[in-house]
Scaffold this motif. Structure first.
Motif, PDB file in Angstrom:
ATOM      1  N   GLY A  12       0.854  -1.188   0.000  1.00 10.43           N
ATOM      2  CA  GLY A  12       0.000   0.000   0.000  1.00 10.43           C
ATOM      3  C   GLY A  12       0.889   1.236   0.000  1.00 10.43           C
ATOM      4  O   GLY A  12       1.703   1.413   0.901  1.00 10.43           O
ATOM      5  N   SER A  14       0.985   5.338  -0.093  1.00 10.50           N
ATOM      6  CA  SER A  14       0.201   6.574   0.060  1.00 10.50           C
ATOM      7  C   SER A  14       0.882   7.758  -0.609  1.00 10.50           C
ATOM      8  O   SER A  14       0.333   8.838  -0.640  1.00 10.50           O
ATOM      9  CB  SER A  14       0.051   6.863   1.543  1.00 10.50           C
ATOM     10  OG  SER A  14       1.345   7.022   2.095  1.00 10.50           O
ATOM     11  N   THR A  17       6.349   9.201   3.116  1.00  8.89           N
ATOM     12  CA  THR A  17       7.705   8.723   3.406  1.00  8.89           C
ATOM     13  C   THR A  17       7.735   7.236   3.759  1.00  8.89           C
ATOM     14  O   THR A  17       8.547   6.472   3.224  1.00  8.89           O
ATOM     15  CB  THR A  17       8.285   9.502   4.613  1.00  8.89           C
ATOM     16  OG1 THR A  17       8.061  10.886   4.407  1.00  8.89           O
ATOM     17  CG2 THR A  17       9.755   9.221   4.815  1.00  8.89           C
ATOM     18  N   ASP A  18       6.843   6.829   4.669  1.00  3.60           N
ATOM     19  CA  ASP A  18       6.959   5.478   5.229  1.00  3.60           C
ATOM     20  C   ASP A  18       6.755   4.388   4.180  1.00  3.60           C
ATOM     21  O   ASP A  18       7.552   3.455   4.086  1.00  3.60           O
ATOM     22  CB  ASP A  18       5.958   5.305   6.374  1.00  3.60           C
ATOM     23  CG  ASP A  18       6.207   6.313   7.470  1.00  3.60           C
ATOM     24  OD1 ASP A  18       7.391   6.672   7.667  1.00  3.60           O
ATOM     25  OD2 ASP A  18       5.248   6.765   8.102  1.00  3.60           O
ATOM     26  N   SER A  19       5.684   4.534   3.393  1.00  3.92           N
ATOM     27  CA  SER A  19       5.440   3.463   2.424  1.00  3.92           C
ATOM     28  C   SER A  19       6.472   3.499   1.304  1.00  3.92           C
ATOM     29  O   SER A  19       6.762   2.468   0.689  1.00  3.92           O
ATOM     30  CB  SER A  19       4.013   3.520   1.880  1.00  3.92           C
ATOM     31  OG  SER A  19       3.607   4.821   1.595  1.00  3.92           O
ATOM     32  N   PHE A  38      -4.651   3.408  -3.002  1.00  2.00           N
ATOM     33  CA  PHE A  38      -6.111   3.462  -2.936  1.00  2.00           C
ATOM     34  C   PHE A  38      -6.542   4.916  -2.958  1.00  2.00           C
ATOM     35  O   PHE A  38      -6.014   5.731  -2.194  1.00  2.00           O
ATOM     36  CB  PHE A  38      -6.622   2.806  -1.643  1.00  2.00           C
ATOM     37  CG  PHE A  38      -6.279   1.355  -1.535  1.00  2.00           C
ATOM     38  CD1 PHE A  38      -6.739   0.444  -2.472  1.00  2.00           C
ATOM     39  CD2 PHE A  38      -5.488   0.894  -0.484  1.00  2.00           C
ATOM     40  CE1 PHE A  38      -6.416  -0.908  -2.380  1.00  2.00           C
ATOM     41  CE2 PHE A  38      -5.162  -0.449  -0.377  1.00  2.00           C
ATOM     42  CZ  PHE A  38      -5.626  -1.351  -1.326  1.00  2.00           C
ATOM     43  N   LYS A 102      -8.558  -1.095   4.230  1.00  3.51           N
ATOM     44  CA  LYS A 102      -7.185  -1.093   3.709  1.00  3.51           C
ATOM     45  C   LYS A 102      -6.612  -2.504   3.588  1.00  3.51           C
ATOM     46  O   LYS A 102      -6.205  -2.929   2.506  1.00  3.51           O
ATOM     47  CB  LYS A 102      -6.312  -0.223   4.611  1.00  3.51           C
ATOM     48  CG  LYS A 102      -5.038   0.223   3.970  1.00  3.51           C
ATOM     49  CD  LYS A 102      -4.178   1.013   4.952  1.00  3.51           C
ATOM     50  CE  LYS A 102      -4.583   2.450   5.096  1.00  3.51           C
ATOM     51  NZ  LYS A 102      -3.793   3.163   6.125  1.00  3.51           N
ATOM     52  N   THR A 120       2.454  -2.712   4.295  1.00  3.17           N
ATOM     53  CA  THR A 120       2.231  -1.263   4.430  1.00  3.17           C
ATOM     54  C   THR A 120       3.451  -0.678   5.139  1.00  3.17           C
ATOM     55  O   THR A 120       4.345  -1.411   5.570  1.00  3.17           O
ATOM     56  CB  THR A 120       1.000  -0.944   5.303  1.00  3.17           C
ATOM     57  OG1 THR A 120       1.236  -1.510   6.594  1.00  3.17           O
ATOM     58  CG2 THR A 120      -0.290  -1.458   4.710  1.00  3.17           C
ATOM     59  N   GLY A 121       3.419   0.626   5.313  1.00  2.69           N
ATOM     60  CA  GLY A 121       4.484   1.300   6.059  1.00  2.69           C
ATOM     61  C   GLY A 121       4.088   1.548   7.509  1.00  2.69           C
ATOM     62  O   GLY A 121       4.604   2.477   8.128  1.00  2.69           O
ATOM     63  N   GLN A 145       1.815   2.122  15.805  1.00  2.41           N
ATOM     64  CA  GLN A 145       0.423   2.201  15.314  1.00  2.41           C
ATOM     65  C   GLN A 145      -0.376   0.936  15.631  1.00  2.41           C
ATOM     66  O   GLN A 145      -1.417   0.693  15.032  1.00  2.41           O
ATOM     67  CB  GLN A 145       0.426   2.442  13.794  1.00  2.41           C
ATOM     68  CG  GLN A 145       0.948   3.820  13.410  1.00  2.41           C
ATOM     69  CD  GLN A 145       1.151   3.951  11.910  1.00  2.41           C
ATOM     70  OE1 GLN A 145       1.885   3.185  11.318  1.00  2.41           O
ATOM     71  NE2 GLN A 145       0.493   4.922  11.286  1.00  2.41           N
ATOM     72  N   SER A 190       1.703  12.617   8.049  1.00  7.38           N
ATOM     73  CA  SER A 190       0.279  12.937   7.959  1.00  7.38           C
ATOM     74  C   SER A 190      -0.269  13.148   9.372  1.00  7.38           C
ATOM     75  O   SER A 190       0.180  12.520  10.327  1.00  7.38           O
ATOM     76  CB  SER A 190      -0.466  11.824   7.228  1.00  7.38           C
ATOM     77  OG  SER A 190      -0.093  10.578   7.749  1.00  7.38           O
TER      78      SER A 190
HETATM   79  N1  LIG Z   1      -4.161   5.823   0.028  1.00 10.62           N
HETATM   80  C1  LIG Z   1      -3.435   4.757   0.353  1.00 10.62           C
HETATM   81  N2  LIG Z   1      -3.242   3.769  -0.535  1.00 10.62           N
HETATM   82  C2  LIG Z   1      -2.501   2.676  -0.224  1.00 10.62           C
HETATM   83  N3  LIG Z   1      -1.920   2.496   0.962  1.00 10.62           N
HETATM   84  C3  LIG Z   1      -2.077   3.451   1.890  1.00 10.62           C
HETATM   85  C4  LIG Z   1      -2.838   4.621   1.644  1.00 10.62           C
HETATM   86  N4  LIG Z   1      -2.810   5.400   2.748  1.00 10.62           N
HETATM   87  C5  LIG Z   1      -2.063   4.726   3.641  1.00 10.62           C
HETATM   88  N5  LIG Z   1      -1.614   3.557   3.132  1.00 10.62           N
HETATM   89  C6  LIG Z   1      -0.749   2.541   3.784  1.00 10.62           C
HETATM   90  O1  LIG Z   1      -1.023   2.515   5.175  1.00 10.62           O
HETATM   91  C7  LIG Z   1       0.152   2.864   5.912  1.00 10.62           C
HETATM   92  C8  LIG Z   1      -0.233   3.661   7.130  1.00 10.62           C
HETATM   93  O2  LIG Z   1      -0.915   4.812   6.708  1.00 10.62           O
HETATM   94  P1  LIG Z   1      -0.937   6.118   7.598  1.00 10.62           P
HETATM   95  O3  LIG Z   1      -1.668   7.144   6.827  1.00 10.62           O
HETATM   96  O4  LIG Z   1      -1.414   5.732   8.936  1.00 10.62           O
HETATM   97  O5  LIG Z   1       0.589   6.365   7.808  1.00 10.62           O
HETATM   98  P2  LIG Z   1       1.646   7.418   7.363  1.00 10.62           P
HETATM   99  O6  LIG Z   1       2.596   7.488   8.494  1.00 10.62           O
HETATM  100  O7  LIG Z   1       1.040   8.669   6.854  1.00 10.62           O
HETATM  101  O8  LIG Z   1       2.381   6.616   6.169  1.00 10.62           O
HETATM  102  P3  LIG Z   1       3.098   7.225   4.893  1.00 10.62           P
HETATM  103  O9  LIG Z   1       4.298   7.997   5.389  1.00 10.62           O
HETATM  104  O10 LIG Z   1       3.452   6.022   4.076  1.00 10.62           O
HETATM  105  O11 LIG Z   1       2.054   8.115   4.229  1.00 10.62           O
HETATM  106  C9  LIG Z   1       1.023   3.629   4.920  1.00 10.62           C
HETATM  107  O12 LIG Z   1       2.394   3.547   5.260  1.00 10.62           O
HETATM  108  C10 LIG Z   1       0.707   2.918   3.627  1.00 10.62           C
HETATM  109  O13 LIG Z   1       1.465   1.728   3.486  1.00 10.62           O
END
Ligand SMILES: Nc1ncnc2c1ncn2[C@@H]1O[C@H](COP(=O)(O)OP(=O)(O)OP(=O)(O)O)[C@@H](O)[C@H]1O
Length: 356
Positions: A12, A14, A17-19, A38, A102, A120-121, A145, A190
Motif C-alpha cells: 500500500g 500513500s 515517506t513510510d510506504s 487506494f 485497507k 504497508t508502512g 500504530q 500525515s
Molecule cells: N491511500 C493509500 N493507498 C494505499 N496504501 C495506503 C494509503 N494510505 C495509507 N496507506 C498505507 O497505510 C500505511 C499507514 O498509513 P498512515 O496514513 O497511517 O501512515 P503514514 O505514516 O502517513 O504513512 P506514509 O508515510 O506512508 O504516508 C502507509 O504507510 C501505507 O502503506
C-alpha cells in the motif's frame, strides 16, 4: 483465487515517506514489489499523492496500481464517522479503515494479481504467539500504530510484511535521504484523520444537512443551564478546551444527550471516571486466553499515554465486559478499546457503554 506462497508483495503506497521507504526495504530484501494506491478521499480533487507514488514506483522499476475506493470509503468510513457524531458518540475511522478496508482490499487485489504477501508502512511488528499471529508494537514508541490494527484476520496477519516495524522514523528519513529520495525524506508526517486533518467540526458542518447541528444548552451536573453550545456533535467526553464557558475552574464534558441536544459539564475529573465498559464488535485472536483470565491484561482506549489493567468477561448478550482495576476517566462510546499483554495486541472492540 487465493495466491500461493511466493516472493511477491503488494505494498500500500500513500505517496508518503513510510510506504516509500517500505518499498525500498522490501526490494532490497529480494521481494518483487508491486505498489498500490487506494483513492480513498481527495479533498478539493487533490491527487498529488498519486503522482508521488507513481513517480517512486517508476524510479524503483516496480508496477504501480491505482484502486478507486472512494465510494466504499464514503459509505463505510465517512458516513459512519458523521453518523457516530450525530449519535453523540466518538468514532474511530482509522481503526475501521484499516480493519475493514485497507488490509482486506490489499488482500483482495493481491489474490487477483497472484501476489502472496501484503505490506504497508505501518510502524508495527507481528509475532506468532500460541500458534496464532498477533500484531505487536513497533520499535519506535512515538510512531507505534498497533492501536489501530486489532481486528485483522489470521490470514491477513500471516501474509503481512511490516518493514517499518523495527525502525524509528528518524532512521526511515535517513534511509530515504541516503538513497537519494530527498522529497520523501522531508515529507511531513500525515496528521490525524486523513479526510479531516484539521478540525473535525468544520468537516461535520460541511457534510451534514442544515438543521442537524444546532446550538443547545450546557448544563451542570445539577441540571442548571450554564451556557450555550454550538451543537452536541461538536463535543467529546472529557473535552476541556473550546467550550466557550468562562469560569474560574477547569470544566469538562461529562455527558452528551443527542435527544435533547444537551451537553452536561462537570468540574471534577473524578466525575468522569468509570470502573469498566462494555464492548461490541469485538475481536480476540485467542478468546480463551483473555475471557475470564486472571493474568494481567492491559487495555488502552487512547492511542497514547494510557494503559489500565483489567479483567475481561463475556456478557449474556455477547459483549465484552471490561472490569478495570483502577478507574479510568473520559471513556467515550464509539471509541476503540485495545487489549495488550507485553506489547502484543490481543484484540479489541468498540466501546458501547460505560459501567456507572
Ligand atoms: N491511500 C493509500 N493507498 C494505499 N496504501 C495506503 C494509503 N494510505 C495509507 N496507506 C498505507 O497505510 C500505511 C499507514 O498509513 P498512515 O496514513 O497511517 O501512515 P503514514 O505514516 O502517513 O504513512 P506514509 O508515510 O506512508 O504516508 C502507509 O504507510 C501505507 O502503506
Amino acid at each position: 483465487m487465493r495466491a500461493k506462497q511466493n516472493k511477491r508483495v503488494l505494498l500500500g503506497m500513500s505517496g508518503g515517506t513510510d510506504s516509500s521507504v517500505a518499498a525500498i526495504i522490501l526490494q532490497d530484501a529480494g521481494y518483487e514489489v508491486t505498489g498500490i494506491t487506494f483513492r480513498f478521499y481527495e479533498k478539493d480533487a487533490h491527487t498529488e499523492y498519486l503522482d508521488d507514488a507513481a513517480e517512486l514506483c517508476t524510479r524503483l522499476h516496480i508496477p504501480h496500481l491505482v484502486y478507486d475506493a472512494r465510494e466504499i470509503f464514503q459509505q463505510r468510513i465517512i458516513t459512519y464517522f458523521i453518523n457516530e457524531y450525530l449519535k453523540g458518540r466518538t468514532p474511530v475511522p482509522c481503526t475501521l479503515c484499516n480493519n475493514l478496508l485497507k488490509w482486506p482490499l490489499l488482500q483482495q487485489v493481491a489474490d487477483e494479481q497472484d501476489i502472496y504477501h501484503i505490506a504497508t508502512g505501518h510502524y508495527v511488528q507481528k509475532v506468532l504467539h500460541n500458534g496464532r499471529w498477533h500484531i505487536s508494537a513497533g520499535s519506535d514508541p512515538d510512531k507505534d500504530q498497533s492501536f489501530f490494527l486489532w481486528g485483522l484476520s489470521q490470514e491477513t496477519l500471516q501474509r503481512m510484511l511490516l518493514p517499518m516495524g523495527n525502525l524509528t522514523k528518524k532512521e526511515v528519513r535517513a534511509l530515504a535521504a541516503e538513497r537519494g529520495f530527498t522529497k520523501m525524506a522531508h515529507k511531513r508526517d500525515s496528521q490525524g484523520v486523513c479526510f479531516c486533518p484539521g478540525d473535525y467540526r468544520t468537516f461535520l458542518r460541511e457534510h451534514t444537512e442544515t438543521g442537524k447541528i444546532v446550538p443547545g444548552i450546557f448544563y451542570n451536573e445539577a441540571g442548571i443551564p450554564i451556557g450555550t453550545h454550538e451543537g452536541y456533535p461538536f463535543y467529546t467526553i472529557g473535552q476541556r478546551r473550546r467550550l466557550g464557558i468562562y469560569q474560574n475552574q477547569a470544566l469538562f464534558v461529562k455527558q452528551i444527550i443527542p435527544e435533547t441536544n444537551a451537553v452536561i459539564i462537570c468540574n471534577r475529573l473524578q466525575a468522569l471516571e468509570h470502573n469498566g465498559m462494555y464492548l461490541s464488535h469485538w475481536y480476540l485472536a485467542c478468546p480463551d486466553e483473555i475471557i475470564g483470565s486472571n493474568d494481567e491484561i492491559i487495555v488502552k482506549i487512547r492511542y497514547r499515554k494510557q494503559a489500565n489493567r483489567c479483567r475481561v468477561t463475556l456478557t449474556a448478550d455477547n459483549r465484552l465486559h471490561v472490569c478495570l482495576h483502577e478507574p479510568l476517566a473520559s471513556i467515550a462510546c464509539g471509541q476503540a478499546a485495545v487489549f495488550y499483554r507485553n506489547n502484543i495486541v490481543l484484540g479489541g472492540g468498540i466501546i458501547d457503554a460505560v459501567v456507572e
